[in-house]
Design an enzyme around this catalytic site. Structure first.
Site, PDB file in Angstrom:
ATOM      1  N   HIS A  56      -3.655  -4.994   0.256  1.00 22.62           N
ATOM      2  CA  HIS A  56      -3.111  -5.522   1.516  1.00 22.62           C
ATOM      3  C   HIS A  56      -3.209  -7.046   1.545  1.00 22.62           C
ATOM      4  O   HIS A  56      -4.204  -7.585   2.043  1.00 22.62           O
ATOM      5  CB  HIS A  56      -3.902  -4.966   2.699  1.00 22.62           C
ATOM      6  CG  HIS A  56      -3.650  -3.523   2.974  1.00 22.62           C
ATOM      7  ND1 HIS A  56      -2.674  -3.108   3.853  1.00 22.62           N
ATOM      8  CD2 HIS A  56      -4.233  -2.414   2.497  1.00 22.62           C
ATOM      9  CE1 HIS A  56      -2.675  -1.780   3.895  1.00 22.62           C
ATOM     10  NE2 HIS A  56      -3.621  -1.333   3.080  1.00 22.62           N
ATOM     11  N   CYS A  59       0.828  -1.200   0.000  1.00 18.71           N
ATOM     12  CA  CYS A  59       0.000   0.000   0.000  1.00 18.71           C
ATOM     13  C   CYS A  59       0.870   1.260   0.000  1.00 18.71           C
ATOM     14  O   CYS A  59       1.495   1.549  -1.008  1.00 18.71           O
ATOM     15  CB  CYS A  59      -0.999  -0.036   1.155  1.00 18.71           C
ATOM     16  SG  CYS A  59      -2.458   0.930   0.780  1.00 18.71           S
ATOM     17  N   GLU A  71      -1.780  -9.067   3.441  1.00 16.01           N
ATOM     18  CA  GLU A  71      -1.671  -9.632   4.794  1.00 16.01           C
ATOM     19  C   GLU A  71      -3.021 -10.051   5.376  1.00 16.01           C
ATOM     20  O   GLU A  71      -3.093 -10.939   6.216  1.00 16.01           O
ATOM     21  CB  GLU A  71      -0.952  -8.654   5.731  1.00 16.01           C
ATOM     22  CG  GLU A  71      -1.718  -7.392   6.137  1.00 16.01           C
ATOM     23  CD  GLU A  71      -1.560  -6.225   5.162  1.00 16.01           C
ATOM     24  OE1 GLU A  71      -1.243  -6.464   3.982  1.00 16.01           O
ATOM     25  OE2 GLU A  71      -1.776  -5.069   5.581  1.00 16.01           O
TER      26      GLU A  71
HETATM   27  N1  GLN Z   1      -1.981   6.846   2.590  1.00 18.68           N
HETATM   28  C1  GLN Z   1      -2.056   6.072   1.396  1.00 18.68           C
HETATM   29  C2  GLN Z   1      -3.386   6.224   0.686  1.00 18.68           C
HETATM   30  O1  GLN Z   1      -4.340   6.666   1.247  1.00 18.68           O
HETATM   31  C3  GLN Z   1      -1.773   4.605   1.685  1.00 18.68           C
HETATM   32  C4  GLN Z   1      -2.790   3.980   2.554  1.00 18.68           C
HETATM   33  C5  GLN Z   1      -2.324   2.683   3.154  1.00 18.68           C
HETATM   34  O2  GLN Z   1      -1.149   2.374   3.151  1.00 18.68           O
HETATM   35  N2  GLN Z   1      -3.243   1.910   3.698  1.00 18.68           N
HETATM   36  O3  GLN Z   1      -3.504   5.876  -0.459  1.00 18.68           O
END
Ligand code: GLN
Length: 539
Positions: A509, A383, A511
């Site tokens: 994600h 992410c 995970e």
């Molecule tokens: N801050 C980034 C976004 O909003 C990544 C978010 C995250 O890593 N969950 O896209």
């Protein structure tokens, strides 16, 4: 067989591991051939965990349907075969939101809306709704917090009523408590348990099973004493002894006969499928690893155990499937900014940069990514980790020195990470991100495809910003492979490097979908590459 319910409450102190205990109870009941569902009730007033700071509350766990939930739901999914949805996490915020909406609509027809019966009825109907699917034989409902907390009272009152509505044979309460060892007296003490059960009985709940968290085994005498004072038979006093390996807990609960005690109390008709698979695929590799690697997790919530819970667990799952012990080196990205990257990352087998929000510590993370890229150290970005990998590559390979994400600065001429126009209009912070499951198509002959072994995958998301497709060609010409794309909107989901042993970053994600007995393919392959790197260094 009518649907059965287990209400799990906690007493004495928080952090007793009630979530893991509930999840483990789910697992042992599945080992008896039952279809289980799990619900977490959180007495806080936030509607969901989405807006909560990980420093206070640990990680926000995301479900397939995009709910931002309590991290206990992560334990439930990891220990059992359930796939949870937003209805599996009931908060005070959700309950009040629903009751107040009904009141404004005029549904209560002039009556005074009160905690009892309106709030408690709403809690009961949310619990029933979440468990209504007929495939479930048994529903475990964990009540967050500790008995005696003011905000937990409506939930306890609701389960008191539900126990009566459902009948003695269909609903039980398992109360988890602490039996501390007092060094000076060299004794295990039962008084805190007696008091917390007393507190439960004051509000009309008689526990059926007492689950005692303890450092030392409970003697027969102690069990009898707790049974006597807490009004349960000594066989219903079950020890939950401290263990190093959480995935061993279902095995320990079975050794204690907890599955049989529950089956007796709830008049369950069940088979016995055992836990051999769990033992072989999870517990044995966890206890007797054959290899080792060190993974640096570079983040800003490093001092907190729970802020990257699913990442740490997924790394361990990757370890189980490679018969390896994973030593996790938690590196605060701000320390990298102060002390330099060499000092903190030399010698590790792999580097992982997890998700995150806000500017603090991002330059440290970017240095960590560069260090992994130029030194051929396996790298996994998740992410924000992918977004920073794109920024690092733009700055240090493509020469776009001011490359950035518009999350951190509006001034950059090279917004390699930006907000899509459709996201720009949103004002509220709650539940306005790209959330939950989205499909992703993988390119053949890439590391991603090799890991998954198929073309179409579905992964969970929680972010606002995206890779800016304007830069795709430039990246592609300099060695980046965009190996995963969300087809409908042509968004980058995975980027990897061609000339690197293992450098992969995902916008989603992974995970959240990793399981101890089925490690996520990307974690499995990242760990495999990291073992090779670590062994080559230590050989
Ligand atoms: N801050 C980034 C976004 O909003 C990544 C978010 C995250 O890593 N969950 O896209």
């Amino acid at each position: 067989m009518p649907k059965k319910y287990i209400f799990v409450t906690g007493g004495v102190v928080s952090s007793l591991g009630k979530g893991i205990a509930s999840a483990s109870i789910g697992r042992i009941l599945e080992s008896r051939g039952l279809k289980v569902n799990l619900i977490k009730c959180d007495p806080y007033i936030n509607v969901d965990a989405g807006t909560m700071n990980p420093f206070q509350h640990g990680e926000v766990y995301v479900t397939d349907d995009g709910a931002e939930t309590d991290l206990d739901l992560g334990h439930y999914e990891r220990f059992t075969s359930v796939t949870l949805t937003s209805s599996n996490n009931i908060t005070t915020g959700k309950i009040y939101h629903s009751v107040i909406t009904k009141e404004r609509r005029g549904d209560y027809l002039g009556s005074t809306v009160q905690v009892i019966p309106h709030i408690t009825d709403e809690i009961k109907s949310f619990i029933k709704m979440a468990s209504s699917h007929k495939k479930f034989d048994i529903v475990i409902v964990e009540i967050g917090g500790t008995v005696g907390d003011i905000e937990g009272l409506p939930f306890l009152e609701a389960i008191r009523q539900l126990k009566i509505d459902l009948g003695r044979k269909n609903a039980i309460n398992i109360h988890m408590s602490l039996v501390p060892f007092i060094k000076a007296a060299s004794e295990l003490k039962t008084k805190p348990t007696q008091h917390s059960v007393g507190k439960l009985r004051e509000i009309g709940i008689q526990p059926d099973i007492i689950l005692c968290r303890t450092e030392l085994p409970l003697s027969k005498k102690i069990r009898e004493k707790i049974g006597l004072f807490c009004n349960v038979g000594p066989q219903a006093v079950v020890q939950a002894i401290d263990v190093k390996e959480i995935y061993e807990i279902p095995l320990i609960f079975r050794q204690e006969g907890l599955d049989n005690i529950i089956a007796d109390k709830l008049y369950l008709r069940c088979k016995d499928k055992g836990l051999d698979d769990w033992q072989r695929k999870v517990v044995e590799p966890a206890l007797y690893p054959k290899k080792e690697t060190v993974i640096a997790v570079v983040g800003k919530y490093i001092e907190l155990q729970d802020a990257y819970k699913s990442i740490y667990e997924a790394l361990r799952h990757g370890g189980f499937s490679n018969s390896a012990r994973i030593v996790i080196k938690r590196v605060d990205s701000e320390d990298i900014e102060k002390k330099g990257v060499e000092e903190l990352l030399s010698g590790v087998g792999g580097v992982l940069v997890p998700g995150g929000f806000g500017t603090r510590g991002i330059e440290g993370k970017i240095s960590a990514i560069r260090f992994a890229r130029v030194n051929g150290i396996p790298f996994f970005g998740i992410c924000l980790g992918m977004q920073l990998a794109a920024i690092e590559f733009s700055r240090n390979v493509l020469g776009l020195r001011d490359a950035h994400s518009t999350e951190f600065t509006r001034k950059t001429k090279n917004p390699v990470i930006f907000l899509l126009p459709s996201q720009r209009a949103k004002k509220n912070l709650g539940a306005t991100m790209r959330l939950g499951l989205y499909p992703c198509r993988l390119k053949k002959e890439t590391k991603a495809h090799a890991a998954y072994g198929r073309e179409l995958i579905h992964e969970r998301h929680r972010h606002r910003y995206e890779f800016n497709n304007k830069y795709k060609k430039l990246f592609g010409n300099s060695g980046v492979l965009f190996s995963g794309i969300y087809p409908k909107r042509n968004l980058v989901e995975i980027m990897e490097l061609r000339n690197h042993p293992w450098f992969l970053a995902s916008q989603f994600h992974p995970e959240f979908k990793s399981r101890p007995d089925r490690a996520h393919p990307l974690f499995r392959e990242f760990i495999k590459a990291s073992i090779a790197k670590y062994e080559s260094k230590t050989a």
